[in-house]
Motif scaffolding. Sequence first.
Motif, PDB file in Angstrom:
ATOM      1  N   TRP A  42      -1.550   2.243  -7.476  1.00  0.00           N
ATOM      2  CA  TRP A  42      -2.657   1.992  -6.561  1.00  0.00           C
ATOM      3  C   TRP A  42      -3.971   2.213  -7.282  1.00  0.00           C
ATOM      4  O   TRP A  42      -4.069   2.996  -8.199  1.00  0.00           O
ATOM      5  N   PHE A  43      -4.992   1.539  -6.854  1.00  0.00           N
ATOM      6  CA  PHE A  43      -6.330   1.806  -7.374  1.00  0.00           C
ATOM      7  C   PHE A  43      -7.294   1.553  -6.231  1.00  0.00           C
ATOM      8  O   PHE A  43      -7.587   2.475  -5.467  1.00  0.00           O
ATOM      9  N   LEU A  44      -7.739   0.332  -6.027  1.00  0.00           N
ATOM     10  CA  LEU A  44      -8.603   0.070  -4.882  1.00  0.00           C
ATOM     11  C   LEU A  44      -7.785   0.124  -3.598  1.00  0.00           C
ATOM     12  O   LEU A  44      -6.618  -0.268  -3.569  1.00  0.00           O
ATOM     13  N   GLU A  45      -8.416   0.608  -2.538  1.00  0.00           N
ATOM     14  CA  GLU A  45      -7.777   0.655  -1.216  1.00  0.00           C
ATOM     15  C   GLU A  45      -7.823  -0.774  -0.659  1.00  0.00           C
ATOM     16  O   GLU A  45      -8.861  -1.444  -0.744  1.00  0.00           O
ATOM     17  N   PRO A  46      -6.708  -1.270  -0.081  1.00  0.00           N
ATOM     18  CA  PRO A  46      -6.628  -2.701   0.267  1.00  0.00           C
ATOM     19  C   PRO A  46      -7.680  -3.202   1.261  1.00  0.00           C
ATOM     20  O   PRO A  46      -8.200  -4.298   1.085  1.00  0.00           O
ATOM     21  N   LEU A  47      -7.983  -2.446   2.312  1.00  0.00           N
ATOM     22  CA  LEU A  47      -8.902  -2.968   3.330  1.00  0.00           C
ATOM     23  C   LEU A  47     -10.300  -3.168   2.750  1.00  0.00           C
ATOM     24  O   LEU A  47     -10.963  -4.177   3.025  1.00  0.00           O
ATOM     25  N   THR A  48     -10.748  -2.219   1.941  1.00  0.00           N
ATOM     26  CA  THR A  48     -12.072  -2.363   1.338  1.00  0.00           C
ATOM     27  C   THR A  48     -12.058  -3.483   0.292  1.00  0.00           C
ATOM     28  O   THR A  48     -13.021  -4.249   0.183  1.00  0.00           O
ATOM     29  N   ALA A  49     -10.956  -3.607  -0.454  1.00  0.00           N
ATOM     30  CA  ALA A  49     -10.870  -4.679  -1.457  1.00  0.00           C
ATOM     31  C   ALA A  49     -10.859  -6.049  -0.785  1.00  0.00           C
ATOM     32  O   ALA A  49     -11.550  -6.978  -1.219  1.00  0.00           O
ATOM     33  N   ASP A  62       0.830  -1.198   0.000  1.00  0.00           N
ATOM     34  CA  ASP A  62       0.000   0.000   0.000  1.00  0.00           C
ATOM     35  C   ASP A  62       0.865   1.248   0.000  1.00  0.00           C
ATOM     36  O   ASP A  62       2.005   1.228   0.466  1.00  0.00           O
ATOM     37  N   GLY A  63       0.305   2.299  -0.525  1.00  0.00           N
ATOM     38  CA  GLY A  63       0.970   3.593  -0.497  1.00  0.00           C
ATOM     39  C   GLY A  63      -0.076   4.683  -0.467  1.00  0.00           C
ATOM     40  O   GLY A  63      -1.245   4.443  -0.756  1.00  0.00           O
ATOM     41  N   SER A 122     -12.116  -6.988   2.008  1.00  0.00           N
ATOM     42  CA  SER A 122     -13.415  -7.366   2.554  1.00  0.00           C
ATOM     43  C   SER A 122     -14.231  -8.100   1.495  1.00  0.00           C
ATOM     44  O   SER A 122     -14.770  -9.187   1.738  1.00  0.00           O
ATOM     45  N   ALA A 123     -14.309  -7.521   0.309  1.00  0.00           N
ATOM     46  CA  ALA A 123     -15.032  -8.183  -0.789  1.00  0.00           C
ATOM     47  C   ALA A 123     -14.372  -9.518  -1.137  1.00  0.00           C
ATOM     48  O   ALA A 123     -15.053 -10.534  -1.328  1.00  0.00           O
TER      49      ALA A 123
END
Lengths: 438, 438
Positions: A73-80, A60-61, A82-83
């Motif tokens: 970067w594109f999607l934020e890792p924590l939200t990604a 992440d950055g 979860s899905a």
Amino acid sequence: MAAQEQHPLHFNLFIFGCGHHKAAWRHPGSPAERVGDIAYYEELARTAERGLLDAVFFADGHAAGDVAGGPWWFLEPLTALSAMSRATNRIGLVSTVSSTFYTPFHAARLLASLDHISGGRIGWNVVTSMFDSEARNHGYEQMPEHAERYARAEEFVEAVLGLWDSWGDEAFHYDRAGVFADPDLVRPIDHRGEYFQVDGPLNVPRPVQGNPVLFQAGSSEQGRELAARRAEAIYAVAYDLPSAQDYYGDVKARIRRAGRDPGSVAIMPGLVTYVGSTEEEARAKQDELDALLPTAESLQQLGLFTEQDCTDWDLDAPVPDLPPLEEFTGPKGRYATILRIIESEKPTVRQLLGRLAAGGGHCTMVGTPEQIADRIAEWHEQGGADGFNLMPPSLPGGVEDFVDHVVPVLQKRGLFRREYGARTLRGHLGLPRPPSAH
Amino acid sequence: MAAQEQHPLHFNLFIFGCGHHKAAWRHPGSPAERVGDIAYYEELARTAERGLLDAVFFADGHAAGDVAGGPWWFLEPLTALSAMSRATNRIGLVSTVSSTFYTPFHAARLLASLDHISGGRIGWNVVTSMFDSEARNHGYEQMPEHAERYARAEEFVEAVLGLWDSWGDEAFHYDRAGVFADPDLVRPIDHRGEYFQVDGPLNVPRPVQGNPVLFQAGSSEQGRELAARRAEAIYAVAYDLPSAQDYYGDVKARIRRAGRDPGSVAIMPGLVTYVGSTEEEARAKQDELDALLPTAESLQQLGLFTEQDCTDWDLDAPVPDLPPLEEFTGPKGRYATILRIIESEKPTVRQLLGRLAAGGGHCTMVGTPEQIADRIAEWHEQGGADGFNLMPPSLPGGVEDFVDHVVPVLQKRGLFRREYGARTLRGHLGLPRPPSAH
């Protein structure tokens, strides 16, 4: 082979854009248009789960980076994640979370929530972040000094662990005629530190795993010490087996000195693999990606890395002689990597550009599934690695190749699981669930 | 009925634990054991989507609260909504995010990422948070003053909107022989404010909706002004139609004064419904929940709210006379609600406790689907509401009742959609996608 049976291999899939080769997105068949599509990441996680890997992992950055040169970067890792946790059942899900930009309460809460959502499959890669461009997105003028970042990270981890432990395992009574949860098992932590003041308790109950698994990837002195004290699994950078053994020996010794069991902490260097049914086919895959690099920009960048004018170098000739490391005045780490690649691989200029564009200082293995399994086994047996953080040069093909061809060979040799033996990431890594302080 | 056809009703499902009645979890059939199970929330979202509601909505807080009295916070909303977005296709997903505890970069990034994951279905309920217990989890000694919180919120929203607009819609080229994205369409925002310094650009491309939909719920002077300037949909508290009309008229006038179209901003008061096939059946459902309230604690709490000794009040007798509002020395808002409930509903003591335990100052409608549709239509026609934020006293039953019985009546009367006409939350609310600044 008893050692391997006691300590089977661990593999993480490091997910990044269209793959870890900078030119991967330029391939006509690349998923460039899908790097913002959550279904793409769900499919990668399902492929990794089909291969029984321990976890998928996001770096992440906090700055946008070079958007022209490829997916960043594109999607934020924590939200990604979860899905992705809902698209899978067993595989671990590791997110990088910066101890410099979040508060401990946010980090503890987001990760604890994900651990509940995923049924105990979350890992946290603790990083302190590096770039002033990131700092300036969060209100700092520049990054805090390295030493301060690590001091802060130590305290950050302590506060997060405290928050995760603020609820007892038996807190919930669900007693319809009495209490929903027992207030005596939900306690403040009253953390009063140099960098953080956190009352607690957390507003998320104790994570399924007790603590989500702590990953760390420090190579500096302070990074290694933090890893020795806190990490439950470690991402590493090792160009070849000797450098892997150096790192492995040093960090395992530090873990022992910190009073912990070195056998319990898996060290996983990054690994770039090109897999083919023949060695030629594997090399052809590598050449195909290398050929996609934009030549002029790459040579210009190589010029910066080497302090040479490379613009008229012949791409298909061997790399010209370079001055020794002692004479180099720029950043030495990358220059040392370049000298090492030239010395050990005798690459053409194009091949050197390709190696730097895919993994750089990480180990690269090119060959048949058997050849790659041989080298993995060698690193494992000779004290270089407990597993690997897979960095496929192209996605999804690179992980499919590994899962469908290398994993079966490792399984046949008894080096890798044939089914998941656990339902949590802790379970996959052989780590016990920490007891509650209550 | 032309007015309704131009401005159809909007409904949000406000998801909270086992329902908005404090004793709902005590019912033998309640989902008390599932409040940490993401599948429970996915099912609620699917039920709401079956009913064609505009969105599901989570409130949020940063302190653990009274864990003995019932389910409070558990899953963190942003991580929960990511999973819920993958279990649904059309319904909007609204998360509360505090402008006091996050940085604008985190908030912009998490919400933008969710907007990509959900395909453009995210809304942001902007709150400034309230409690010192929350502040002390994030390093403050106490909450900033109300005025400072709102000044900060204004600037926070501005910075977030700037970050969402830092990528142009046409930034991605995916040009395999050229650039991945056009750097000229990815620009810093260089926000230099009183509270925040944010360079930008964001590291997530422009959200699918341009901006996730901004919700606000302020009732104070500053809250109403922030809503007038920024909100695209408003959650409100209105006990009865006259108080709803007061709020609606005031806020719509403020929106007009702020130079915006009042018709574009939906005002949605909270609504507690008990639905039965007969009025008696509906009342029986209410009585059943009210009977689950622990009597002694509730009377003791009522004593605090009214400054009376209520401990020996007869639960099934009418509420004794209380002193007028002017003579009350404690917090007047809740006391005024109590006086209003007594005056208009002539409740028994138990019924009063039940009303306070489910929605408090929010409107409560008890009756058949037709009766409830009548009152909803009345509020809608008479300038009290553009829709409602549904607060079912018990879940999942309360939302199933509304979706299966009230929605069809509203559809028959032409007051509510028969299918989703759009794929984004903006689309459901009739809001245009904001043009890019690029």
